[in-house]
Design a protein around this motif. Sequence first.
Motif, PDB file in Angstrom:
ATOM      1  N   LYS A 126       0.827  -1.199   0.000  1.00  0.00           N
ATOM      2  CA  LYS A 126       0.000   0.000   0.000  1.00  0.00           C
ATOM      3  C   LYS A 126       0.865   1.254   0.000  1.00  0.00           C
ATOM      4  CE  LYS A 126      -4.191  -1.882   2.127  1.00  0.00           C
ATOM      5  NZ  LYS A 126      -5.102  -1.828   3.287  1.00  0.00           N
ATOM      6  N   ARG A 127       1.975   1.241   0.768  1.00  0.00           N
ATOM      7  CA  ARG A 127       2.900   2.392   0.747  1.00  0.00           C
ATOM      8  C   ARG A 127       3.545   2.534  -0.628  1.00  0.00           C
ATOM      9  NH1 ARG A 127       3.926   0.484   6.081  1.00  0.00           N
ATOM     10  NH2 ARG A 127       5.685  -0.783   5.340  1.00  0.00           N
ATOM     11  N   ALA A 262       4.612   4.050 -14.612  1.00  0.00           N
ATOM     12  CA  ALA A 262       4.211   4.187 -13.207  1.00  0.00           C
ATOM     13  C   ALA A 262       2.761   3.714 -13.009  1.00  0.00           C
ATOM     14  CB  ALA A 262       4.378   5.634 -12.750  1.00  0.00           C
ATOM     15  N   GLU A 263       1.889   4.054 -13.959  1.00  0.00           N
ATOM     16  CA  GLU A 263       0.497   3.595 -13.864  1.00  0.00           C
ATOM     17  C   GLU A 263       0.416   2.073 -13.951  1.00  0.00           C
ATOM     18  OE1 GLU A 263      -1.476   5.652 -16.962  1.00  0.00           O
ATOM     19  OE2 GLU A 263      -1.821   7.495 -15.798  1.00  0.00           O
ATOM     20  N   SER A 264       1.214   1.500 -14.874  1.00  0.00           N
ATOM     21  CA  SER A 264       1.237   0.036 -14.968  1.00  0.00           C
ATOM     22  C   SER A 264       1.727  -0.589 -13.666  1.00  0.00           C
ATOM     23  CB  SER A 264       2.135  -0.378 -16.135  1.00  0.00           C
ATOM     24  OG  SER A 264       2.237  -1.782 -16.211  1.00  0.00           O
ATOM     25  N   ASP A 265       2.797  -0.006 -13.107  1.00  0.00           N
ATOM     26  CA  ASP A 265       3.285  -0.509 -11.812  1.00  0.00           C
ATOM     27  C   ASP A 265       2.238  -0.318 -10.719  1.00  0.00           C
ATOM     28  OD1 ASP A 265       5.649  -1.178 -13.030  1.00  0.00           O
ATOM     29  OD2 ASP A 265       6.661   0.698 -12.483  1.00  0.00           O
ATOM     30  N   LEU A 266       1.488   0.801 -10.803  1.00  0.00           N
ATOM     31  CA  LEU A 266       0.431   1.038  -9.814  1.00  0.00           C
ATOM     32  C   LEU A 266      -0.655  -0.023  -9.922  1.00  0.00           C
ATOM     33  CD1 LEU A 266      -0.966   2.825  -7.672  1.00  0.00           C
ATOM     34  CD2 LEU A 266      -1.953   4.140  -9.562  1.00  0.00           C
ATOM     35  N   THR A 269       0.629  -3.197  -8.644  1.00  0.00           N
ATOM     36  CA  THR A 269       0.666  -3.162  -7.178  1.00  0.00           C
ATOM     37  C   THR A 269      -0.730  -3.351  -6.598  1.00  0.00           C
ATOM     38  OG1 THR A 269       2.560  -1.656  -7.294  1.00  0.00           O
ATOM     39  CG2 THR A 269       1.401  -1.806  -5.199  1.00  0.00           C
ATOM     40  N   GLU A 270      -1.742  -2.717  -7.232  1.00  0.00           N
ATOM     41  CA  GLU A 270      -3.119  -2.916  -6.765  1.00  0.00           C
ATOM     42  C   GLU A 270      -3.522  -4.384  -6.874  1.00  0.00           C
ATOM     43  OE1 GLU A 270      -5.471  -0.296  -9.077  1.00  0.00           O
ATOM     44  OE2 GLU A 270      -5.059   1.479  -7.848  1.00  0.00           O
ATOM     45  N   ALA A 271      -3.142  -5.039  -7.996  1.00  0.00           N
ATOM     46  CA  ALA A 271      -3.448  -6.466  -8.139  1.00  0.00           C
ATOM     47  C   ALA A 271      -2.718  -7.286  -7.072  1.00  0.00           C
ATOM     48  CB  ALA A 271      -3.057  -6.944  -9.538  1.00  0.00           C
ATOM     49  N   ASP A 272      -1.454  -6.929  -6.805  1.00  0.00           N
ATOM     50  CA  ASP A 272      -0.710  -7.644  -5.759  1.00  0.00           C
ATOM     51  C   ASP A 272      -1.346  -7.431  -4.394  1.00  0.00           C
ATOM     52  OD1 ASP A 272       1.032  -8.478  -7.719  1.00  0.00           O
ATOM     53  OD2 ASP A 272       2.523  -6.907  -7.321  1.00  0.00           O
ATOM     54  N   LEU A 276      -2.748 -10.259  -2.068  1.00  0.00           N
ATOM     55  CA  LEU A 276      -2.234 -10.412  -0.705  1.00  0.00           C
ATOM     56  C   LEU A 276      -3.354 -10.278   0.332  1.00  0.00           C
ATOM     57  CD1 LEU A 276       1.130  -8.435  -0.928  1.00  0.00           C
ATOM     58  CD2 LEU A 276       0.852 -10.892  -0.603  1.00  0.00           C
ATOM     59  N   GLU A 277      -4.278  -9.330   0.095  1.00  0.00           N
ATOM     60  CA  GLU A 277      -5.406  -9.202   1.029  1.00  0.00           C
ATOM     61  C   GLU A 277      -6.261 -10.461   1.025  1.00  0.00           C
ATOM     62  OE1 GLU A 277      -7.345  -5.673  -0.243  1.00  0.00           O
ATOM     63  OE2 GLU A 277      -6.192  -4.351   1.094  1.00  0.00           O
TER      64      GLU A 277
END
Length: 448
Positions: A126-127, A262-266, A269-272, A276-277
Amino acid sequence: MLNITKNKLHEKVDIGQFEAGKKVLKDTHFKYFNRFLKYFALFLVVVLFLPWTQTVSGSGAVTTLTPEQRPQTIQSPIPGRIEKWHVNEGDFVEKGDTILFISEIKNEYFDPQLAERTGDQVNSKKRSMDSYENKISSLGGQINALESERGLKLQQARNKLKQNILKMRSDSIDLEAFKTNLEIAENQFDRIQQLNEEGLKSKTDLEEKRLKLQESQAKLISQENKLINSKNEIINSELEINRINAEYSEKISKARSDRSTAESDLYQTEADISKLESSYTNYQMRNELYYIRAPQPGYINKAIKSGLGETFKEGEPLVGIMPSEYDLAVETYVDPIDLPLLHIGEKMRIRFDGWPAIVFSGWPNVSYGTYGAEIVAIENFISSNGKYRVLLSQTKDDEPWPEAIRVGSGATTLALLEDVPIWYEIWRQLNGFPQNYYAPGSKDKTEK
């Protein structure tokens, strides 16, 4: 007496003089016996015309009215190993009480802090997502700044282009003026030269005009150079505009590419984070599954897996439980030929195993020890025993069922159909005919 000899003993000896002979040869008992036969025959004729209730018999067992009230086994949705029992067989448990505690047998779940570590990973992701959002915002601002700067630079270059165009026009006008001056200087030189040859002008005047002609020629050449320089400045200004467009397009494209990355990484990260959640929730729920709890109030029947340290697979039954609150019912099985005669809501009689009963299937009024029931469900598919299952519940307006009845006890059922004479029922049984087709409301059934 058997008449196997020609000597007739009874003709020679009078047996009537003996006491036994008097009793045997007396005729009064024949009269009584004949009278008994007449009355008995008359009784049979009367009985043949008595009403007889046709019945459909079945056998089954006591069960519960709804599925959730029936005895059940408790399974574990995950494989594990038995670590501790918290109850004994026969104990009463409330809903949510812990029955036993199990532990993991899969190595990927051995970490006791697996859920907490996964939660830390979620927070880190999230960070990281916040950092990507800040980077995207900064790149968006950079793109806007570059686009604004490009506009200003292009405006400046276009203004310079306009200045060079105006300067080129001014130089071209000056060139024309210098050409006129040169033409005038040439004419004056030619006239002075002619006059000098005629002796009307001095050589000094001729030299002055030659010098002036040369100055005009030099100024013309200089102006031509200025005009060429002005044209070059226009070309340079156009090249500068193209260069500015190319330079800032490259910078903006790179910034947009960085923002897309950066958007792709974002998004990744949201998918990760979502994954994880989901894993974190699964681990938390899995920790709760280590405690096998009672799904409803009831009594522990039997521990199917009994030893400490015994392992089991997911879905294997661990312990049996009988709900404490239930509504008794009877499931009985009838032959397929009798199924059309049964309808939901019809009354039946039940004889429970272990309760003394005297049953006359055709005379329910004189039966003893039977209890009333009502059909609540009829199965539409045949059972494995070749019969159809019928579910019965106790009627409210009849004698209540015995309180000591337990689920699983045997029961015999009778469904009451039409009233027919006994002779008809005997004739039907001898010929193997089925009972008369019966529909609800066609005739009144015999009520107890």
